[in-house]
Design an enzyme around this catalytic site. Structure first.
Site, PDB file in Angstrom:
ATOM      1  N   CYS A   1      -0.973   3.703  -6.478  1.00  0.00           N
ATOM      2  CA  CYS A   1      -1.839   3.130  -5.444  1.00  0.00           C
ATOM      3  C   CYS A   1      -2.088   1.706  -5.895  1.00  0.00           C
ATOM      4  O   CYS A   1      -2.358   1.464  -7.082  1.00  0.00           O
ATOM      5  CB  CYS A   1      -3.153   3.905  -5.368  1.00  0.00           C
ATOM      6  SG  CYS A   1      -4.445   3.073  -4.407  1.00  0.00           S
TER       7      CYS A   1
ATOM      8  N   CYS B   1       0.858  -1.181   0.000  1.00  0.00           N
ATOM      9  CA  CYS B   1       0.000   0.000   0.000  1.00  0.00           C
ATOM     10  C   CYS B   1       0.896   1.233   0.000  1.00  0.00           C
ATOM     11  O   CYS B   1       1.748   1.386   0.894  1.00  0.00           O
ATOM     12  CB  CYS B   1      -0.853  -0.029   1.268  1.00  0.00           C
ATOM     13  SG  CYS B   1      -1.836   1.453   1.540  1.00  0.00           S
TER      14      CYS B   1
END
Ligand code: DGL
Length: 236
Positions: free
Chosen positions: A194, A74
């Protein structure tokens, strides 16, 4: 005798499974555990303190399951928490993610690259340092795309390439609204900053057209994870 302990991965939701998949292809002998913190998704708009707290909790859960390495799958959690996690667990190797601005800036022909990420990632030290160091001579368009995170969670792992009819039309409209202005501004690279966004790569490439390269970091992160396991003698 190899090290049979699992490699742990975490993300706010299912986004980071793109990193997990790339790693499993590269290291089929490794055991893996993936923690999707869906209860607290999304992380993108949370404060850095909150993301640190959630990342500490995810890390503790994975370490309690015996993980030998943690992949923070992440960008947002890496930006807010990886320094803290490394400090708190000096014996555990951590692999993090940051938007691949450097390769995109080096390869750009138009001198314009776009980065898609969350607000948390754009506020982080890693992104801003890399941008200052390696993208001095290019224009970097920073585009927050929180709506993509929600759409990927809604897909729940269903492959975007297999969407049809009204579901495809709805998602394509959302993707167009974000991507077309970036292409119109001259971007020839779109960096997926992302881990939710590689799940939409097929559609982003279709909308952006053949002159734009969509940069997915998953294979490079998987390679880096294998390199670290090798260096530390931790391969299964
Ligand atoms: N997948 C995450 C990232 O790479 C976080 C998305 C979110 O929860 O906002 O940034």
């Amino acid at each position: 005798m190899g090290d049979k302990r699992p490699v742990g991965f975490f993300d706010s939701g299912i986004g980071g499974t793109c990193i997990l998949r790339a790693f499993r292809e590269l290291c089929p002998n490794e055991r893996t555990i993936y923690l999707a913190d869906s209860e607290n998704c999304p992380y993108g708009n949370r404060s850095a303190d909150e993301i640190v707290r959630l990342s500490e909790k995810n890390t503790a859960e994975l370490l309690a399951k015996g993980c030998k390495m943690i992949v923070v799958a992440c960008n947002t959690a890496t930006a807010a928490a990886i320094d803290v996690l490394r400090r708190e667990h000096p014996d555990v190797p951590f692999i993090g993610l940051e938007p691949a601005v450097k390769p995109a800036a080096l390869k750009s022909r138009t001198g314009v690259v776009a980065v898609l990420a969350t607000k948390g990632t754009f506020n982080g030290r890693l992104y801003n340092e890399t941008r200052r160091k390696f993208a001095k001579n290019v224009t970097v368009i920073a585009a927050v795309a929180d709506e993509f995170v929600a759409e990927v969670e809604r897909l729940g792992g269903f492959p975007v390439a297999e969407l049809e009819g009204a579901r495809l039309a709805r998602l394509e409209k959302i993707v167009r609204a974000k991507i077309e202005p970036l292409v119109a501004a001259g971007a020839d690279h779109i960096v997926l900053g992302c881990t939710h966004f590689p799940h939409l790569k097929h559609l982003i490439e279709k909308v952006a057209g053949p002159r734009v390269s969509v940069v997915d970091p998953s294979p490079a992160v998987a390679l880096q994870a294998r390199r670290v396991l090798e260096e530390r003698g931790l391969l299964a």
